[in-house]
Design a protein around this motif. Structure first.
Motif, PDB file in Angstrom:
ATOM      1  N   ASN A 112       0.757  -1.221  -0.080  1.00  0.00           N
ATOM      2  CA  ASN A 112       0.103  -0.173  -0.016  1.00  0.00           C
ATOM      3  C   ASN A 112       0.876   1.158  -0.035  1.00  0.00           C
ATOM      4  O   ASN A 112       1.356   1.739   1.246  1.00  0.00           O
ATOM      5  CB  ASN A 112      -0.801   0.027   1.237  1.00  0.00           C
ATOM      6  CG  ASN A 112      -1.806   1.038   1.229  1.00  0.00           C
ATOM      7  OD1 ASN A 112      -1.881   1.804   0.195  1.00  0.00           O
ATOM      8  ND2 ASN A 112      -2.579   1.427   2.229  1.00  0.00           N
ATOM      9  N   GLU A 113       1.049   1.623  -1.440  1.00  0.00           N
ATOM     10  CA  GLU A 113       2.483   2.766  -1.323  1.00  0.00           C
ATOM     11  C   GLU A 113       3.480   2.347  -0.890  1.00  0.00           C
ATOM     12  O   GLU A 113       3.892   1.367  -1.347  1.00  0.00           O
ATOM     13  CB  GLU A 113       1.615   4.123  -0.707  1.00  0.00           C
ATOM     14  CG  GLU A 113       0.402   4.637  -1.322  1.00  0.00           C
ATOM     15  CD  GLU A 113       0.453   5.049  -2.696  1.00  0.00           C
ATOM     16  OE1 GLU A 113       1.751   5.089  -3.318  1.00  0.00           O
ATOM     17  OE2 GLU A 113      -0.509   5.296  -3.343  1.00  0.00           O
ATOM     18  N   GLN A 133      15.991  -6.726   0.779  1.00  0.00           N
ATOM     19  CA  GLN A 133      16.670  -5.682   0.081  1.00  0.00           C
ATOM     20  C   GLN A 133      16.160  -5.091  -1.099  1.00  0.00           C
ATOM     21  O   GLN A 133      15.890  -3.813  -1.110  1.00  0.00           O
ATOM     22  CB  GLN A 133      17.980  -6.049  -0.256  1.00  0.00           C
ATOM     23  CG  GLN A 133      19.079  -4.799  -0.704  1.00  0.00           C
ATOM     24  CD  GLN A 133      20.499  -5.143  -0.982  1.00  0.00           C
ATOM     25  OE1 GLN A 133      20.959  -6.524  -0.928  1.00  0.00           O
ATOM     26  NE2 GLN A 133      21.454  -4.021  -1.162  1.00  0.00           N
ATOM     27  N   ARG A 134      15.321  -6.060  -1.858  1.00  0.00           N
ATOM     28  CA  ARG A 134      14.916  -5.558  -3.188  1.00  0.00           C
ATOM     29  C   ARG A 134      13.719  -4.927  -2.730  1.00  0.00           C
ATOM     30  O   ARG A 134      13.294  -3.936  -3.054  1.00  0.00           O
ATOM     31  CB  ARG A 134      14.770  -6.660  -4.169  1.00  0.00           C
ATOM     32  CG  ARG A 134      15.844  -6.837  -4.691  1.00  0.00           C
ATOM     33  CD  ARG A 134      15.882  -8.397  -5.329  1.00  0.00           C
ATOM     34  NE  ARG A 134      15.005  -8.339  -6.739  1.00  0.00           N
ATOM     35  CZ  ARG A 134      14.650  -9.312  -7.298  1.00  0.00           C
ATOM     36  NH1 ARG A 134      15.047 -10.601  -6.986  1.00  0.00           N
ATOM     37  NH2 ARG A 134      13.939  -8.974  -8.387  1.00  0.00           N
ATOM     38  N   LEU A 135      12.919  -5.597  -1.829  1.00  0.00           N
ATOM     39  CA  LEU A 135      11.785  -4.923  -1.207  1.00  0.00           C
ATOM     40  C   LEU A 135      11.910  -3.637  -0.644  1.00  0.00           C
ATOM     41  O   LEU A 135      11.121  -2.830  -0.739  1.00  0.00           O
ATOM     42  CB  LEU A 135      11.023  -5.863  -0.257  1.00  0.00           C
ATOM     43  CG  LEU A 135      10.188  -6.783  -1.064  1.00  0.00           C
ATOM     44  CD1 LEU A 135       9.907  -8.165   0.201  1.00  0.00           C
ATOM     45  CD2 LEU A 135       9.250  -6.747  -1.767  1.00  0.00           C
ATOM     46  N   SER A 139       9.989   0.103  -1.481  1.00  0.00           N
ATOM     47  CA  SER A 139       9.142   0.691  -0.381  1.00  0.00           C
ATOM     48  C   SER A 139       9.755   1.869   0.442  1.00  0.00           C
ATOM     49  O   SER A 139       9.447   2.384   1.124  1.00  0.00           O
ATOM     50  CB  SER A 139       8.888  -0.128   0.747  1.00  0.00           C
ATOM     51  OG  SER A 139      10.088  -0.590   1.409  1.00  0.00           O
ATOM     52  N   ASN A 140      11.034   2.210  -0.624  1.00  0.00           N
ATOM     53  CA  ASN A 140      11.658   3.621  -0.027  1.00  0.00           C
ATOM     54  C   ASN A 140      12.284   3.379   1.433  1.00  0.00           C
ATOM     55  O   ASN A 140      12.174   4.362   2.383  1.00  0.00           O
ATOM     56  CB  ASN A 140      10.789   4.946  -0.293  1.00  0.00           C
ATOM     57  CG  ASN A 140      10.583   4.954  -1.527  1.00  0.00           C
ATOM     58  OD1 ASN A 140      11.330   5.001  -2.537  1.00  0.00           O
ATOM     59  ND2 ASN A 140       9.471   5.635  -1.810  1.00  0.00           N
ATOM     60  N   LEU A 170       5.263  -5.772  -8.382  1.00  0.00           N
ATOM     61  CA  LEU A 170       5.125  -5.065  -7.328  1.00  0.00           C
ATOM     62  C   LEU A 170       5.433  -3.412  -7.423  1.00  0.00           C
ATOM     63  O   LEU A 170       4.861  -2.643  -7.098  1.00  0.00           O
ATOM     64  CB  LEU A 170       5.736  -5.822  -6.119  1.00  0.00           C
ATOM     65  CG  LEU A 170       5.385  -5.037  -4.770  1.00  0.00           C
ATOM     66  CD1 LEU A 170       4.123  -5.340  -4.242  1.00  0.00           C
ATOM     67  CD2 LEU A 170       6.499  -5.586  -3.741  1.00  0.00           C
ATOM     68  N   GLU A 171       6.577  -3.451  -8.163  1.00  0.00           N
ATOM     69  CA  GLU A 171       7.212  -2.083  -8.154  1.00  0.00           C
ATOM     70  C   GLU A 171       6.218  -1.196  -9.164  1.00  0.00           C
ATOM     71  O   GLU A 171       6.016  -0.094  -8.781  1.00  0.00           O
ATOM     72  CB  GLU A 171       8.485  -2.010  -8.780  1.00  0.00           C
ATOM     73  CG  GLU A 171       9.419  -1.116  -8.788  1.00  0.00           C
ATOM     74  CD  GLU A 171      10.860  -0.951  -9.432  1.00  0.00           C
ATOM     75  OE1 GLU A 171      11.674   0.023  -9.062  1.00  0.00           O
ATOM     76  OE2 GLU A 171      11.360  -2.297  -9.567  1.00  0.00           O
ATOM     77  N   ALA A 172       5.560  -1.725 -10.093  1.00  0.00           N
ATOM     78  CA  ALA A 172       4.766  -0.944 -10.980  1.00  0.00           C
ATOM     79  C   ALA A 172       3.573  -0.541 -10.578  1.00  0.00           C
ATOM     80  O   ALA A 172       2.871   0.358 -10.998  1.00  0.00           O
ATOM     81  CB  ALA A 172       4.620  -1.834 -12.449  1.00  0.00           C
ATOM     82  N   LEU A 173       2.964  -1.316  -9.301  1.00  0.00           N
ATOM     83  CA  LEU A 173       1.482  -1.237  -8.792  1.00  0.00           C
ATOM     84  C   LEU A 173       1.745  -0.797  -7.518  1.00  0.00           C
ATOM     85  O   LEU A 173       1.848  -1.701  -6.685  1.00  0.00           O
ATOM     86  CB  LEU A 173       0.793  -2.435  -9.444  1.00  0.00           C
ATOM     87  CG  LEU A 173       0.808  -2.852 -10.502  1.00  0.00           C
ATOM     88  CD1 LEU A 173       0.288  -4.286 -11.003  1.00  0.00           C
ATOM     89  CD2 LEU A 173      -0.310  -1.781 -11.443  1.00  0.00           C
TER      90      LEU A 173
END
Length: 639
Positions: A112-113, A133-135, A139-140, A170-173
């Motif tokens: 969610n954002e 790490q990728r996640l 998620s900034n 996930l990154e695109a949405l």
């Protein structure tokens, strides 16, 4: 000599013993070979070729490695069917049980954002640190809710490709749920717009790894459509939409269904969006499309709640008024219809404005044509409902502000005149009013003429063409008292009114008879009647009289329940006192148990009673002459 005989005898016994030993040895070998061959053949027949067989004397030994415990038991059972099961020796092994199957590894990632959480089960050998790490980058660097478990099994084929593709989605949405396993990725998400949804879906579909199954469920918020528009037209090119809007899937299906009925084929594009002026938008659109189809051309345009309908050139004025009037009165209140009759270039005259009200023999009323405005339309409809009943009036008139000022008066006068007929029509134009139809009143023609003259003025133009029909005359068509009595007697002769045994409850089989009698009485003039109950002679006389009276009252009440005016009816019980057959037989007793409904006729007045009454009226004094007494007596007799 004796020694020699002994030696010969000993040799003979030794030879016999040797021969017996050889024979026994041969027999055992034969049994071993036969048993081994037979058992092996049976095992091969059942595809138990892994089993080895050898005979050891009378024993049959099974060796080999069975693929399962069940196979081992089957081999023993098969051998036991060939030789005695006690002779079967089991020296077989069973393969070690296969390693436990690996669990289903899967990850479910919720985003969610910038908030990310993941739950699921992954192989111990998977690079968990790299995944987190990728996640974190997606998620900034916000905190990630890691609820993953791990199990020490091999990484399944396709796992890494599925994880990589899931993280890409996930990154695109930013608002999404990604479900990942080695064979499938399921994407459920909300895109910012329809355009963004289409772009993301197209890009992800191009990048799906080979062998990975992917399912998309990406939705987008509905756009705001301002104004909310729809335009349907039908011309030489056929029916089509210039633009179409709907507020729900169900509404779109209703609009598309109406368009299909109007003749549209192929794919239809009807946008779903926000901003609809009424929840009844789809109903209004479907009605308007049906009107264009009935006109066989033209167009209808919706701009929010404003509706404009244009007819095809050359449309008949009456047909136009009928169809547009029906649509105008069917549209939900929020919609305002403006209808335009396109003139025929070859015939500039479209005929005079008119209003037509029709009354069918069944009592149904239709209002067609034109009325000044919505207030006049409501007034005319309310007036018709008051005259004819709410359930019978169908208003299909349309509004036309160009009508003359006295139009409402002319319309209401025509409706009032129509209410004096049994069926017919009232046609109103600016020049005259024509009333035609049938009536059961002999004075209807003069009544209508007087009505129109009073309402419109003596110089008004109108015509009354009504026909008197006796069958419509409620008085002329009524039965006389004698006819009523005869018809009821005819019914009771064929179907008696019967009761439950020993009771005053009307039997269910007689309810139809009561219905028929009620129908006859409904067509009778005012009359006095007696409902008489009769019984047979069985039982005590007082009880029979009471039973016959209660049964007569039950019939009277049943007629009241059927809305028969019974204020002048009486119920009497005569018990067994008026038999019409012998009570000595069952048939006679059955005939005596009856209900009779007869007229109560006035008794004739005796002459002496009349004379006395006349004398009382005249005073009978000594000074009255004989001529006056005779005149008084004569007058009394005439009364």
């Amino acid at each position: 000599m004796r020694v020699s005989s002994i030696l010969i005898l000993a040799g003979t016994f030794a030879s016999a013993a040797l021969l017996s030993l050889i024979a026994a040895r041969f027999a055992v070998t034969l049994v071993e070979e036969t048993s081994e061959y037979s058992v092996r053949q049976s095992l091969d027949t059942k595809s138990l070729t892994w089993a080895e067989v050898y005979a050891d004397g009378l024993q049959v030994v099974l060796t080999g490695t069975a693929p399962s415990e069940a196979s081992r038991f089957l081999a023993i059972s098969t051998a036991g069917t060939v030789v005695d099961a006690a002779r079967v020796i089991d020296e077989m092994d069973v393969e070690a049980l296969a390693a436990l199957a690996a669990p289903r590894f899967s990850i479910e990632i919720l985003r969610n954002e910038d908030e990310v959480s993941l739950i699921g089960l992954i192989p111990t050998g998977a690079d968990r640190a790299d995944l987190l790490q990728r996640l974190s980058r997606i998620s900034n660097d916000d905190e990630i809710a890691d609820l993953l478990e791990s199990a020490d099994y091999d990484i399944p084929d396709g796992w890494d490709n599925a994880v990589d593709f899931g993280l890409e989605a996930l990154e695109a949405l930013p608002r999404s749920k990604i479900s990942i396993d080695a064979l499938r990725v399921t994407i459920t998400a909300m895109a910012e717009s329809e355009e963004r949804k289409l772009k993301v879906e197209a890009r992800l579909k191009r990048e799906v790894p080979s062998g990975l199954r992917v399912s998309f469920d990406i939705s987008s918020p509905r756009p705001v459509i301002t104004p909310f528009t729809l335009r349907f037209l039908q011309d030489e090119a056929g029916p089509r939409f210039d633009t179409c809007s709907a507020h729900t899937e169900e509404g779109r299906s209703k609009i598309v269904g109406a368009a299909r009925k109007a003749g549209i084929e192929g794919d239809l594009d009807c946008r779903i969006g926000l901003g609809v002026p009424s929840p009844n938008w789809a109903d209004a659109a479907a009605m308007s499309i049906a009107a264009i189809a009935e006109l066989k051309g033209g167009s209808v345009t919706f701009s929010d709640a404003d509706v404009t309908l244009i007819s095809p050139p050359g449309t008949d004025q009456r047909e136009f008024d009928r169809i547009v009037g029906a649509l105008e009165n069917s549209l939900p209140d929020v919609f305002a219809l403006h209808a335009v009759l396109t003139p025929d270039p070859s015939d500039p005259s479209q005929g005079p404005a008119e209003f037509v009200a029709t009354l069918s023999p069944e009592g149904l009323v239709q209002l067609n044509g034109r009325l000044n405005d919505e207030i006049v339309a409501q007034t005319a409809e309310s007036f018709a409902i008051a005259r004819f009943g709410s359930a019978t009036v169908s208003n299909r008139a349309r509004t036309d502000e160009a009508l003359p000022g006295d139009w409402p008066l002319r319309v209401l006068s025509g409706l009032e005149a129509l209410s004096l007929l049994s069926n017919g029509s009232a046609r109103v134009t600016a020049e005259d009013i024509t009333v035609t139809g049938n009536t059961g009143s002999k004075s209807a023609r003069s009544d209508i003429s007087k009505l129109l003259s009073d309402k419109l003025g003596e110089g008004s133009r109108f015509s009354v063409e009504v026909t008197y029909l006796e069958k419509l005359d409620p008085v002329a068509s009524m039965l006389t008292p004698d006819e009523c009595e005869a018809k009821i007697a005819e019914i009771l002769k064929v179907r008696k009114i019967t009761f439950e045994p020993g009771s005053d409850t009307v039997d269910a089989t007689s309810l139809g008879t009561l219905d028929e009698i009620s129908e006859v009485l409904g067509n009778c003039t005012e009359l006095r009647m007696e409902i008489a109950g009769h019984t047979d002679s069985q039982g005590r006389e007082t009880m029979n009289e009471a039973l016959s009276k209660s049964r007569a009252l039950a019939v009277l009440n049943a007629l009241r329940d059927r809305r028969v005016a019974t204020s002048s009816f009486t119920a009497e019980g005569y018990g067994e006192t008026k038999p019409i057959a012998s009570n000595d037989t069952e048939e006679g007793r059955e005939a005596n148990r009856r209900i009779e409904i007869t007229l109560v006729r006035p008794e004739p007045i005796a002459e002496t009673e009349t004379t006395l009454e006349s004398e009382e009226q005249t005073g009978a004094s000594d000074t009255t002459d004989q001529a006056d007494e005779e005149a008084a007596t004569s007058e009394g007799q005439d009364q």
